[in-house]
Design an enzyme around this catalytic site. Structure first.
Site, PDB file in Angstrom:
ATOM      1  N   GLY A 314       0.831  -1.207   0.000  1.00  0.00           N
ATOM      2  CA  GLY A 314       0.000   0.000   0.000  1.00  0.00           C
ATOM      3  C   GLY A 314       0.863   1.253   0.000  1.00  0.00           C
ATOM      4  CD  GLU A 315       3.922   2.756   3.135  1.00  0.00           C
ATOM      5  OE1 GLU A 315       4.862   3.222   2.468  1.00  0.00           O
ATOM      6  OE2 GLU A 315       4.092   2.177   4.224  1.00  0.00           O
ATOM      7  N   GLY A 316       0.751   3.655  -1.783  1.00  0.00           N
ATOM      8  CA  GLY A 316       0.993   4.175  -3.123  1.00  0.00           C
ATOM      9  C   GLY A 316       2.283   3.647  -3.730  1.00  0.00           C
TER      10      GLY A 316
END
Lengths: 351, 351
Positions: A314-316
């Site tokens: 995640g987190e981009g």
């Protein structure tokens, strides 16, 4: 609601044909960059002929807590959401390094972290509440909160696009949010929860069985209406997911290409796409996540993800890695010689 | 021959364990960057504890002509090899843009282009002959020429490594060279030609059938000895393939990680790996090419390619794109906070 239901313009088919014709005229065998060419053509078509710029890039990381975390669906305690937000603004997380490498500006948005966070120039406070409510017992949020989350994300994308950014990406942080994303993707696709639920941050078999039970219980209790994405978001979603949905719509409304990350942003994109089918032309799926539920969204898109590395952070992070590949591709689209300009012979006509 | 048969040191298993332990201590769920973590750990292990630098990068593009081109095995006429070399030194090819984006220095090496090429600072003249001979009628080169090609590539990698480059990559240009690469990979694996032969730069069914027939004819005529890679290189190889084999060995002998590109460099790596089994620790497969023969080499490696985009361009393009992903990964390996330094709670002990 009015804003994010305004029509999104589809990308002109003529632009895609022109971009493909340009790619075919560059000094390389036709189609030899494979799926990257699909990405380049779509990006160039969005930007329009003669205007294929990719200079400024921005990634927004939406963070929020989830009441359902109290059902022990995650491998990590809930306070990790706030701890990771502090890590993001200190520059110590994976997304900091990867966004730095990609040259993308990172903005962290507190959509509802259950903690008092400090003021910081790269942290926007848009807190709706101290986390959602526990969807295993009651709807995660009310309809007004769901619309507010959508509006916040929509406005952020609109403002960034108006400031001239060429490419956007969205990422997430929120302990418990694969539970919410899986619930959304199950409702929207009609596929059974047990086929979509993954291991999130790394849960064991017993915790995964509990997660499946919790999601099924929430869906059975609230009966979210798959034809009404705001209803689904409110009942089993999250504040960061709603903001990401609005963010994708805002990008499309601004004719700005936007990268999807993993399963959380996929669930947000699934809601956004149902609200705004024309949005599809602007969505670039960064990677194929290790979470099985992410395939629900990928099946809806024309573009394939550029990466398939069993990532689940995640987190981009996956979006920003794909951003690098796209930027290399856009660079060659703009820079390469054509067969005629370089004096290179074309393919034998007999073949 | 002596030089490139000197022993290559395997990477210390202890270094790999230390690199993995460091990755596991960074503020992300364990293993959540998927296959990228395998790459980061291997790269860090090669560099050694406390020394995981990735600053200077170089890609060498080896070009040569193939006598077998006269058998009409390619979609493009033979003069395209020289035309593309001119395009490389003018900066108009895909590899120029991608190497520029990756920040990798590009050097083009003329190993045997059938044309008089101009002097240029980024073009090294190492021409062995005006292309190989037509392997469908006689051996592509003699053993001396094969050893010379290996030595040239070996020396180039050694010199670049001694100059302090952190990461190398190899790419190719040569009309007809998928025919040669497929022959090599068929001989080395024992797999039938018709299962390995692809469409190269984009040939039709009839041309592919002809290509299969030409390769089978060459193998049946010369009977290359799979236990003697120099014999295989000489009979059905190419000057650029030999140089790339030597280049990979030179990288390994210098303990320098090196990226493989598509099917041509895969055939070179296959020969190199047979000469030097310990080389495996230094080889990073950039991407899974659209050419079926490339799987022969991928099956021999421990690392999986980072990209699978049906690319079939060569030039080092896939290697350089993977270089970007690795650099992002190395950056986070060096920069990220640990759970303890960032005050982030670890995974619940029960799970």
């Amino acid at each position: 609601m009015q804003d994010f239901l305004q029509p999104i313009q589809p990308v002109a088919r003529e632009n895609i044909k022109k971009a493909r014709a340009h790619l075919d005229n560059l000094t390389k065998p036709r189609g030899s960059l494979g799926q990257l060419e699909d990405w380049i053509a779509q990006y160039a078509a969005i930007k329009g002929p003669g205007n294929c710029t990719l200079e400024s890039k921005a990634v927004f990381l939406f963070a929020a807590d989830h009441g359902v975390a109290e059902e022990k669906v995650s491998a990590y305690p809930q306070e990790v959401t706030a701890q990771m937000v502090l890590n993001f603004i200190s520059g110590g997380a994976a997304i900091n390094s990867l966004a730095g490498y990609a040259g993308a500006e990172l903005t962290v948005v507190d959509m509802g972290v259950k903690s008092i966070l400090p003021h910081h120039p790269s942290l926007l406070s848009k807190k709706i509440a101290d986390g959602t409510r526990n969807m295993a017992r009651e709807p995660a949020m009310d309809r007004q909160e769901a619309e507010t989350a959508l509006s916040i994300g929509y406005q952020l994308a609109r403002e960034k696009a108006q400031a001239g950014v060429d490419l956007l990406a969205a990422g997430d942080m929120g302990i418990g949010n694969t539970t919410s994303a899986t619930a959304i993707l199950s409702v929207m696709s009609g596929q059974p929860v047990h086929e979509l639920a993954g291991r999130g941050t790394g849960i064991d078999d017993a915790t995964r069985q509990n997660k499946i039970r919790v999601i099924e219980q929430a869906i059975n209790m609230h009966r979210p209406d798959a034809t009404d994405p705001v209803d689904v978001l409110g009942k089993v979603g999250g504040f960061e997911i709603g903001a990401m949905s609005g963010f994708f719509i805002g990008a499309g409304a601004s004719s700005t290409p936007v990268l999807i990350d993993g399963v959380i942003s996929s669930s947000a994109a699934m809601l956004a796409l149902t609200l705004q089918p024309n949005l599809k032309d602007y969505l670039f799926p960064g990677h194929r996540s290790a979470e099985p539920a992410s395939r629900v969204l990928l099946d809806q898109l024309d573009l394939s993800p550029l990466l398939d590395l069993e990532m689940r952070l995640g987190e981009g992070t996956g979006a920003v890695m794909a951003m690098c590949l796209l930027e290399g591709g856009v660079r060659l689209y703009n820079e390469m010689a054509t067969f005629s300009s370089a004096g290179v012979s074309e393919k034998n006509s007999a073949q």
